[in-house]
Write an enzyme that holds these catalytic residues in place. Structure first.
Site, short mmCIF file in Angstrom:
data_model
loop_
_atom_site.label_atom_id
_atom_site.label_comp_id
_atom_site.label_asym_id
_atom_site.label_seq_id
_atom_site.Cartn_x
_atom_site.Cartn_y
_atom_site.Cartn_z
N LYS A 155 40.73 28.43 34.56
CA LYS A 155 40.72 28.87 35.96
C LYS A 155 39.31 29.33 36.30
CE LYS A 155 43.21 31.95 39.17
NZ LYS A 155 44.37 32.85 39.34
N SER A 213 50.38 35.15 40.06
CA SER A 213 49.56 33.94 40.17
C SER A 213 49.66 32.94 39.04
CB SER A 213 48.10 34.32 40.35
OG SER A 213 47.86 34.60 41.70
N SER A 263 47.82 32.16 42.80
CA SER A 263 46.51 31.61 43.03
C SER A 263 46.05 30.59 41.99
CB SER A 263 45.51 32.76 43.07
OG SER A 263 45.43 33.40 41.81
N1 GLN Z 1 49.93 36.11 45.63
C1 GLN Z 1 49.51 37.41 45.22
C2 GLN Z 1 48.33 37.88 46.05
O1 GLN Z 1 47.94 37.17 46.90
C3 GLN Z 1 49.20 37.40 43.76
C4 GLN Z 1 47.86 36.88 43.43
C5 GLN Z 1 47.56 36.95 41.97
O2 GLN Z 1 48.42 37.19 41.15
N2 GLN Z 1 46.28 36.79 41.68
O3 GLN Z 1 47.80 38.91 45.83
#
Ligand code: GLN
Length: 484
Positions: free
Chosen positions: A77, A176, A152
């Site tokens: 990532k 995410s 994400s």
């Molecule tokens: N969707 C969540 C957010 O927008 C989680 C993001 C994540 O785990 N990095 O914060």
């Protein structure tokens, strides 16, 4: 050679010289060249260096003790720092940032012999649930190109789901790894907070961020976790715990079932979770209905806390030492303002603003402090449940993959995607997201949640389920145009 092959088979084939690490790496590079234009999983493909490393791996494979992941490709990532290859966090702010060192996770995986193919697309600074906030454009769901892969870690899961890599790293702050794994039909683990080093992983919300493995199966997730985990003196919250071990004998677990969580969930998803519950029962595990209190307050608490932490973590991007700097400015303050205005996207700005607000004098007690209290209550609820159960079975997402663009203008609806993943994050627990069915050709996932540092049992539970089911062995057909 074929895509969608697991780590054990790759290892056996490489060691038996059925193909070389260079050939295997080239196979995945070709697949990326064929598919990446359509799916947009990769921000950077590290073609030259990965072939050089594969050649080194071939020499190691010829020795008597090759490392456990020797010659096996992986994608990182794009928030794990990689020396010599840019780390963008999918942001204009860092679009040409080249870190001078490798993140601990990257180094450990490379020491285990894996070959990094490149860096995967994501929501900007890991803020999002659809990969639509990336400066480098959205990612398509390999099961249906008109739908989001989740976020994400959207690029990471889509790269595994489409067979562009057998392994990928992701990060999970509020879901995410688990949410996109569920939407793309792959297996992903959010480890216990502290299990995997955060050194060199660009920070979003430091008290929640945790790197973790993504693969085709719980078996492969375990293999990759073994390379990622371990105490790191360079991360002050890294835990001194023993490595993850699987239980030696097949255990029968008491699995907590938070029935009330399923109320209000899409009936078809609830049905898939119930079916998984029956499968666990048929395997001899015992189901116990449990209550998890304060879950309904978790999303609000998470967005207060994670945004507060983000607002301080992202203060370092001022255009002075690294990152985007504006071309035109009148004085220092103007330079800061313009650099940040130009460098960050809309969602990141929203988080910085709300985070700064909740930390400011007069609002701190009402928002930040209250959210911390809710966090403690959510955690206590889980700890109480784990006094009588070994694992908890829960949904991952309230819907299957939604259409690209459909939630973009409604941040609160987007935040609700994290309803089932966030409580686990607030409590710092490990959870495995694994496929448990399909609805209209789109994958559905479930979570197996464990107590702190209970990854061994969480993975063993997932492995037992995957021995009996083949949801994780279904793959999208990428040769044909996707369904409307
Ligand atoms: N969707 C969540 C957010 O927008 C989680 C993001 C994540 O785990 N990095 O914060």
């Amino acid at each position: 050679m074929k895509p969608f092959v697991g780590v054990r088979e790759l290892r056996t084939d490489l060691q038996a010289k059925k193909y070389s690490a260079v050939e295997l790496t080239q196979f995945y590079l070709d697949r990326i060249a064929d598919l990446n234009d359509r799916i947009n999983c990769f921000i950077t493909v590290d073609t030259e260096r990965c072939l050089e490393r594969a050649a080194v791996a071939d020499r190691q494979l010829a020795s008597s003790h090759p490392q456990p992941l020797c010659g096996i490709p992986i994608a990182h990532k794009d928030l794990f720092c990689t020396a010599g290859v840019r780390t963008t966090c999918a942001s204009n702010m860092l679009k040409s940032f080249i870190a001078p060192y490798d993140a601990t996770v990257v180094k450990q995986i490379s020491d285990a012999g894996a070959i990094s193919l490149g860096k995967t697309n994501m929501d900007e600074f890991a803020m999002g649930s659809s990969n639509e906030t990336s400066y480098f454009g959205g990612v398509s769901n390999p099961w249906n190109m008109k739908r989001v892969p989740g976020g994400s870690s959207g690029g990471a899961v889509a790269s595994v789901a489409s067979g562009m890599t057998p392994l990928a790293t992701g990060s999970d702050t509020g879901g995410s790894i688990r949410q996109p794994a569920s939407l793309c039909g792959v297996t992903g683990l959010k480890p216990t907070y502290g299990r995997v080093s955060r050194f060199g992983m660009i920070a979003f919300a430091s008290s929640l961020d945790q790197g973790g493995p993504i693969a085709h199966s719980a078996d492969d997730v375990y293999e990759l976790l073994a390379a990622m985990e371990g105490h790191d003196p360079q991360d002050s919250t890294s835990a001194r715990v023993k490595e993850t071990v699987l239980p030696t004998r097949e255990r029968r677990y008491v699995i907590g079932y938070p029935e009330s969580l399923l109320e209000g969930l899409d009936e078809r998803i609830a049905e898939r979770i119930q079916q998984a519950r029956r499968q666990f029962e048929a395997l001899g595990h015992k189901i116990e209905v449990i209550e998890l209190p304060y879950i309904d307050a978790a999303v609000a608490a998470y967005y207060v806390l994670s945004s507060a932490e983000a607002s301080t973590n992202l203060a370092r991007y001022d255009g002075v030492r690294y990152g985007h700097r504006t071309e035109t400015s009148e004085d220092l303050l103007d330079m800061y303002c313009r650099s940040r205005t130009e460098g960050f996207g809309l969602e990141v700005k929203r988080r910085i603003l709300t985070g700064t607000y909740s930390l400011s004098v007069g609002y701190f007690d009402a928002y930040y402090l209250k959210a911390q209290k809710i966090r403690r209550l959510v955690r206590d609820g889980f700890l109480a449940a784990f006094e009588s159960v070994d694992l908890i079975l829960a949904p991952v997402t309230p819907t299957t993959a939604f259409e690209i663009g459909s939630l973009r203008s409604d941040p609160v609806e987007m935040y609700k995607q994290d309803l089932y993943t966030i409580p686990v994050s607030l409590a710092g627990l490990p959870a495995l997201s694994l496929p448990c069915g399909f609805i209209d050709g789109l994958p559905v996932g479930m979570q197996l949640i464990g107590p702190h540092f209970g990854e061994g049992d969480v993975l063993a539970g997932g492995m037992a389920f995957q021995r009996e089911t083949d949801w994780h062995e279904q793959h999208p057909s990428l040769d044909e145009p996707s369904a409307p």
